[in-house]
Design an enzyme around this catalytic site. Structure first.
Site: not given
Ligand code: C5P
Length: 232
Positions: A61, A59, A64, A119, A32, A211
């Site tokens: 998003k 991604d 507009d 979220t 992603k 992460r």
């Molecule tokens: O590091 P982690 O596993 O928390 O990363 C989750 C990824 O998913 C990040 O790129 C974050 O921006 C994305 N994301 C999220 N919640 C959402 C939409 C996207 O955590 N509702």
């Protein structure tokens, strides 16, 4: 496309991203790419990753007016990514325009999914700042149904919402779910989390994992653990 693990490459440069992915050798994970990397590196990073054989979820998003989103999606379509997205809050008219733009690109159309509610937005913020006074669950369900009615392929949602979205929109409507953590792992700033195994049980189609893989001492082993738990 079947179930898969998507690695969130939240790195600040293309160089760092490629160095990270080099560690995977012949494995070419689905990745992603978000705004940070795309805005700093431009479309070249997409072409480079495609050239290396990665599937890509871009991604960005989009949100507009329909005409602008349609034209932007035509440009995104020409990059041959595998998944891209818009905000469902942009309305059905905007989502339909996005789909038209992608179709006009005359490439294999990427899957188009919609963000329901981020979220990072909780019930209180939604009510006080967005003036949406319905319960979060109802808002997510309604946005998912609107995305489906507009012809989209699925939504980004919490794994906790995946079963409900499938029940409402059907098994073929994709749920792409971030917020994944190992049972013995650090949660970081994510509040509503699930393990890869639980996300599988919830019916999630794609898990987006950042992460737990990117910050691991052994990212390849962490990725393979996700695949084992999620796909089996
Ligand atoms: O590091 P982690 O596993 O928390 O990363 C989750 C990824 O998913 C990040 O790129 C974050 O921006 C994305 N994301 C999220 N919640 C959402 C939409 C996207 O955590 N509702």
């Amino acid at each position: 496309m079947g179930k898969d693990v998507i690695i969130a490459c939240d790195f600040s440069s293309g160089e760092e991203t490629l160095k990270f992915l080099d560690r995977f050798g012949d494995i070419r994970p689905f990745v992603k790419i978000g705004m940070e990397l795309f805005y700093s590196e431009g479309p070249d990073i997409i072409r480079t990753l495609k050239g290396r054989g990665h599937k890509i979820f871009l991604d960005l998003k989009l949100h507009d007016i329909p005409n602008t989103v349609k034209k932007a999606m035509k440009a995104i379509g020409s990059l041959s990514v595998d998944i891209c997205n818009v905000h469902a809050a942009g309305t059905g008219k905007m989502m339909k325009a996005a789909l038209e733009g992608l179709t006009e690109a005359h490439t294999t159309r990427p899957l188009l999914i919609a963000v329901t509610q981020l979220t990072s937005t909780d019930q209180e913020t939604m009510e006080k700042e967005l003036l949406i006074r319905e319960p979060m669950k109802k808002v997510v369900s309604s946005y998912a149904l609107n995305a489906k009615a507009s012809g989209l392929d699925g939504v980004v949602c919490s794994p906790l919402e995946a079963a409900e979205v499938h029940a409402l929109c059907g098994d073929d409507f994709l749920t792409v779910t971030p917020g994944i953590r190992f049972a013995d792992g650090d949660r970081g700033d994510q509040k509503r989390v699930m393990t890869p195994a639980d996300a599988k049980a919830s019916g999630s189609d794609y898990i987006v994992v950042g992460r737990p893989i990117t910050a691991s001492d052994d990212p390849v082993e962490a990725y393979e653990r996700c695949v084992r738990e999620f796909i089996g």
